[in-house]
Design an enzyme around this catalytic site. Structure first.
Site, mmCIF file in Angstrom:
data_model
loop_
_atom_site.group_PDB
_atom_site.id
_atom_site.type_symbol
_atom_site.label_atom_id
_atom_site.label_comp_id
_atom_site.label_asym_id
_atom_site.label_seq_id
_atom_site.Cartn_x
_atom_site.Cartn_y
_atom_site.Cartn_z
ATOM 1 C CB SER A 85 -12.608 11.358 1.436
ATOM 2 O OG SER A 85 -12.495 10.424 2.471
ATOM 3 C CE LYS A 132 -10.664 14.026 2.771
ATOM 4 N NZ LYS A 132 -10.341 13.456 4.076
ATOM 5 C CE LYS A 187 -3.066 7.070 -2.006
ATOM 6 N NZ LYS A 187 -3.296 6.356 -0.741
ATOM 7 C CG HIS A 226 -0.088 23.831 2.009
ATOM 8 N ND1 HIS A 226 1.158 23.820 2.575
ATOM 9 C CD2 HIS A 226 -0.928 23.324 2.940
ATOM 10 C CE1 HIS A 226 1.083 23.344 3.809
ATOM 11 N NE2 HIS A 226 -0.166 23.032 4.060
ATOM 12 C CG HIS A 227 -1.014 21.382 -5.392
ATOM 13 N ND1 HIS A 227 -0.822 20.394 -4.457
ATOM 14 C CD2 HIS A 227 -1.800 20.833 -6.352
ATOM 15 C CE1 HIS A 227 -1.454 19.297 -4.846
ATOM 16 N NE2 HIS A 227 -2.050 19.539 -5.988
ATOM 17 N NE ARG A 228 -5.990 22.700 -7.800
ATOM 18 C CZ ARG A 228 -6.235 21.906 -8.842
ATOM 19 N NH1 ARG A 228 -6.777 20.737 -8.666
ATOM 20 N NH2 ARG A 228 -5.949 22.294 -10.060
ATOM 21 C CE LYS A 283 -2.079 8.058 5.651
ATOM 22 N NZ LYS A 283 -2.874 7.624 4.497
HETATM 23 P P1 NAD Z 1 -7.175 -1.569 9.039
HETATM 24 O O1 NAD Z 1 -6.583 -1.202 10.350
HETATM 25 O O2 NAD Z 1 -8.650 -1.503 8.872
HETATM 26 O O3 NAD Z 1 -6.719 -3.028 8.586
HETATM 27 C C1 NAD Z 1 -5.395 -3.460 8.532
HETATM 28 C C2 NAD Z 1 -5.421 -4.975 8.738
HETATM 29 O O4 NAD Z 1 -4.110 -5.495 8.517
HETATM 30 C C3 NAD Z 1 -5.823 -5.361 10.164
HETATM 31 O O5 NAD Z 1 -6.850 -6.320 10.114
HETATM 32 C C4 NAD Z 1 -4.530 -5.915 10.755
HETATM 33 O O6 NAD Z 1 -4.752 -6.913 11.736
HETATM 34 C C5 NAD Z 1 -3.865 -6.487 9.519
HETATM 35 N N1 NAD Z 1 -2.434 -6.693 9.673
HETATM 36 C C6 NAD Z 1 -1.528 -6.016 10.423
HETATM 37 N N2 NAD Z 1 -0.299 -6.533 10.295
HETATM 38 C C7 NAD Z 1 -0.416 -7.587 9.460
HETATM 39 C C8 NAD Z 1 0.489 -8.533 8.943
HETATM 40 N N3 NAD Z 1 1.786 -8.491 9.260
HETATM 41 N N4 NAD Z 1 0.024 -9.502 8.102
HETATM 42 C C9 NAD Z 1 -1.290 -9.543 7.752
HETATM 43 N N5 NAD Z 1 -2.207 -8.666 8.217
HETATM 44 C C10 NAD Z 1 -1.775 -7.700 9.060
HETATM 45 O O7 NAD Z 1 -6.420 -0.627 7.993
HETATM 46 P P2 NAD Z 1 -6.927 -0.243 6.534
HETATM 47 O O8 NAD Z 1 -7.659 1.042 6.637
HETATM 48 O O9 NAD Z 1 -7.535 -1.411 5.891
HETATM 49 O O10 NAD Z 1 -5.524 0.111 5.840
HETATM 50 C C11 NAD Z 1 -4.699 -0.902 5.272
HETATM 51 C C12 NAD Z 1 -3.738 -0.269 4.288
HETATM 52 O O11 NAD Z 1 -4.475 0.443 3.285
HETATM 53 C C13 NAD Z 1 -2.779 0.747 4.889
HETATM 54 O O12 NAD Z 1 -1.567 0.704 4.163
HETATM 55 C C14 NAD Z 1 -3.469 2.067 4.621
HETATM 56 O O13 NAD Z 1 -2.567 3.155 4.608
HETATM 57 C C15 NAD Z 1 -4.053 1.800 3.252
HETATM 58 N N6 NAD Z 1 -5.185 2.652 2.860
HETATM 59 C C16 NAD Z 1 -6.324 2.717 3.609
HETATM 60 C C17 NAD Z 1 -7.391 3.516 3.182
HETATM 61 C C18 NAD Z 1 -8.705 3.569 3.914
HETATM 62 O O14 NAD Z 1 -9.649 4.178 3.382
HETATM 63 N N7 NAD Z 1 -8.860 2.976 5.067
HETATM 64 C C19 NAD Z 1 -7.273 4.270 2.001
HETATM 65 C C20 NAD Z 1 -6.099 4.174 1.247
HETATM 66 C C21 NAD Z 1 -5.065 3.360 1.693
#
Ligand code: NAD
Length: 470
Positions: A362, A69, A93, A63-65, A105
């Site tokens: 965001s 999120k 991040k 909660h420093h800021r 999260k």
């Molecule tokens: P998403 O649900 O849109 O997509 C994830 C994809 O990975 C899906 O298509 C799923 O079928 C596929 N998948 C699942 N298991 C798999 C496997 N074993 N092998 C290959 N593909 C597989 O999720 P996302 O939002 O794209 O998030 C993906 C990663 O990015 C996560 O680690 C998430 O924490 C990170 N992330 C997402 C965001 C964001 O803005 N959405 C931001 C930062 C980090």
């Protein structure tokens, strides 16, 4: 490898960075530990009228800021421990890219692939109500966003639930980001994480000395790329690497398996094919591979894991052939796998920097909602005000004061999407330059340690100024 080992990896990376700092141990502990976490269980009706109990979490790491999120993950495998580790990563991040938020999260233990839309909506709305009850959501408190298994639609339901339960809140839409445009979202948010991944890789590959050490030429053009996960992050990262970078996408892995074509795959065509056939296997002209994990071990220049954590571990790290592992997902390389890749001279671009594009945009969406300007009719009257806010935010984030002419052109000229994308690009480039400088000038072992150390120092500095540690 258990999923809770992801938390172990985050702690390992943090502790390694902390060993290079001269900060007070107590202050380091405050930056390390999660401030608050809420585990909830609530009943939801299934489609057949029977009741099931859902387990869900929200962790506010620092909660420093304020607000805190972080995204909400829908996955049957998500745990409290994983949620806390992801929240910690969000704190670091935000600090790395200069977004003035604490990290948080959320996790809901449901399988996004098998549930009906109705069930998904009931769970999302009830989860939001639970967060409201415990004061774990609000424009000044904690602001969720999409993550694995969630997207615009869920963010829209969250905003609607919040707005209807908090009737007197003037800026209710700022309680969540990643919303659809029609619900006061911001153009560019959907592709922001993947586009940021592209900008991050591009920044890295511009440095001739680093590329020479890997046996690569500078630039993305013509480089062979394998991507794991064709979801929000993976699809957009692959799309921009191909369209704007000129990369050759030779392999794409999904949950059902992988496809490979040494001459390149058209990312958009693969995406359409998967939507139509519910599988990427059988994509015309490509070799289909039943076990998608195998694809990670194929020859390529850049491997972009964009699905889940712990995909590269001690088991497969010795067989990874990529020269660069670009961590688009959170925690795709665990600490044992990392040691092996490092020793084999493979460059890792760390997640806490590389996928920060989402939270950066965001932040712009939140600012826009705070300005109290709706996206429909009011936008034309207040467009200038909103853009002015964005320019100010950009200037504060980047430390670069725009000239009067540039600022005028930005406020009156480009569209809101162009503004957002320009700010995202600048933010990623600047963050990479800072991390790279710290890596080289402070003689740190790698980019990840540099990013964690910068984050630790920034968060610690903020706690000092808040008077918590006089
Ligand atoms: P998403 O649900 O849109 O997509 C994830 C994809 O990975 C899906 O298509 C799923 O079928 C596929 N998948 C699942 N298991 C798999 C496997 N074993 N092998 C290959 N593909 C597989 O999720 P996302 O939002 O794209 O998030 C993906 C990663 O990015 C996560 O680690 C998430 O924490 C990170 N992330 C997402 C965001 C964001 O803005 N959405 C931001 C930062 C980090």
């Amino acid at each position: 490898m258990s999923r809770d080992s992801f938390h172990e990896s985050v702690n390992h990376y943090f502790n390694r960075a902390a060993s290079f700092s001269t900060l007070d141990e107590g202050l380091i502990d405050q930056v390390r530990f999660c401030n608050s976490a809420y585990r909830m269980r609530f009943p939801v009706k299934r489609d057949d009228g029977t009741i099931t109990v859902i387990e869900a979490y929200r962790a506010e790491h620092s909660h420093h800021r304020l607000p805190t999120k972080g995204g909400i993950r829908f996955s049957p495998d998500v745990t409290m421990d994983e949620t806390i580790a992801l929240a910690a990563l969000m704190t670091y991040k935000c600090a790395v890219v200069g977004v003035p938020f604490g990290g948080a999260k959320g996790g809901v233990r449901i399988d996004s692939n098998t549930i009906s839309d109705g069930f998904r909506e009931r769970v999302t709305r009830r989860y939001t109500a639970e967060l409201i009850r415990k004061n774990f959501i609000g424009p000044d408190i904690d602001v969720p966003a999409p993550d694995y298994g969630t997207g615009e639609r869920e963010m829209g339901w969250i905003a609607d639930t919040y707005k209807n339960l908090k009737l007197n809140s003037g800026d209710a839409y700022a309680c969540v980001t990643g919303k659809p445009l029609a619900m006061h979202g911001i153009p560019g948010r959907k592709q922001a994480t993947g586009l940021g991944v592209f900008y991050g890789i591009r920044s890295c590959m511009e440095i001739a000395e680093d590329m020479q050490a890997l046996g690569l030429t500078t630039g993305i053009a013509g480089k062979r790329v394998i991507v794991q996960g064709l979801g929000n992050v993976g699809y957009h990262a692959a799309f921009f690497m191909q369209r704007d970078g000129g990369a050759i996408i030779t392999g794409i892995a999904e949950r059902e398996g992988g496809i490979f074509n040494p001459n390149g795959l058209d990312v958009d065509e693969v995406f359409k094919f998967r939507n139509a056939n519910k599988s990427i296997l059988g994509f015309p002209g490509a070799e289909s591979i039943a076990n998608g994990q195998e694809l990670l071990e194929r020859e390529c220049d850049i491997l972009i894991p964009s699905a889940l954590e712990n995909q590269i571990t001690a088991d497969n790290a010795p067989r990874i052939k990529a020269k660069i592992v670009a961590e688009a997902a959170n925690g795709p390389v665990d600490f044992e796998g990392e040691a092996i890749l490092h020793q084999r001279g493979i460059l890792m671009i760390p997640d806490l920097f590389l996928n920060a594009g989402g939270v950066t945009v965001s932040y712009f969406e939140w600012l826009k909602n705070r300005a109290g300007v709706s996206f429909d009719r009011m936008i034309s009257r207040h467009e200038e005000l909103v853009k002015r806010e964005l320019v100010t935010a950009m200037e504060e984030m980047t430390g670069v004061k725009l000239s009067e002419e540039a600022s005028r052109r930005l406020i009156h000229g480009p569209s809101e999407e162009e503004l957002v994308i320009a700010a995202l690009e600048q933010s990623m480039m600047r963050a990479y330059a800072n991390i790279h400088r710290a890596w080289k000038e402070r003689n740190l072992p790698d980019l990840r340690t540099a990013a964690f150390l910068l984050a630790l120092e920034r968060v610690a500095e903020s706690y000092k100024h808040h008077g918590i540690f006089p």
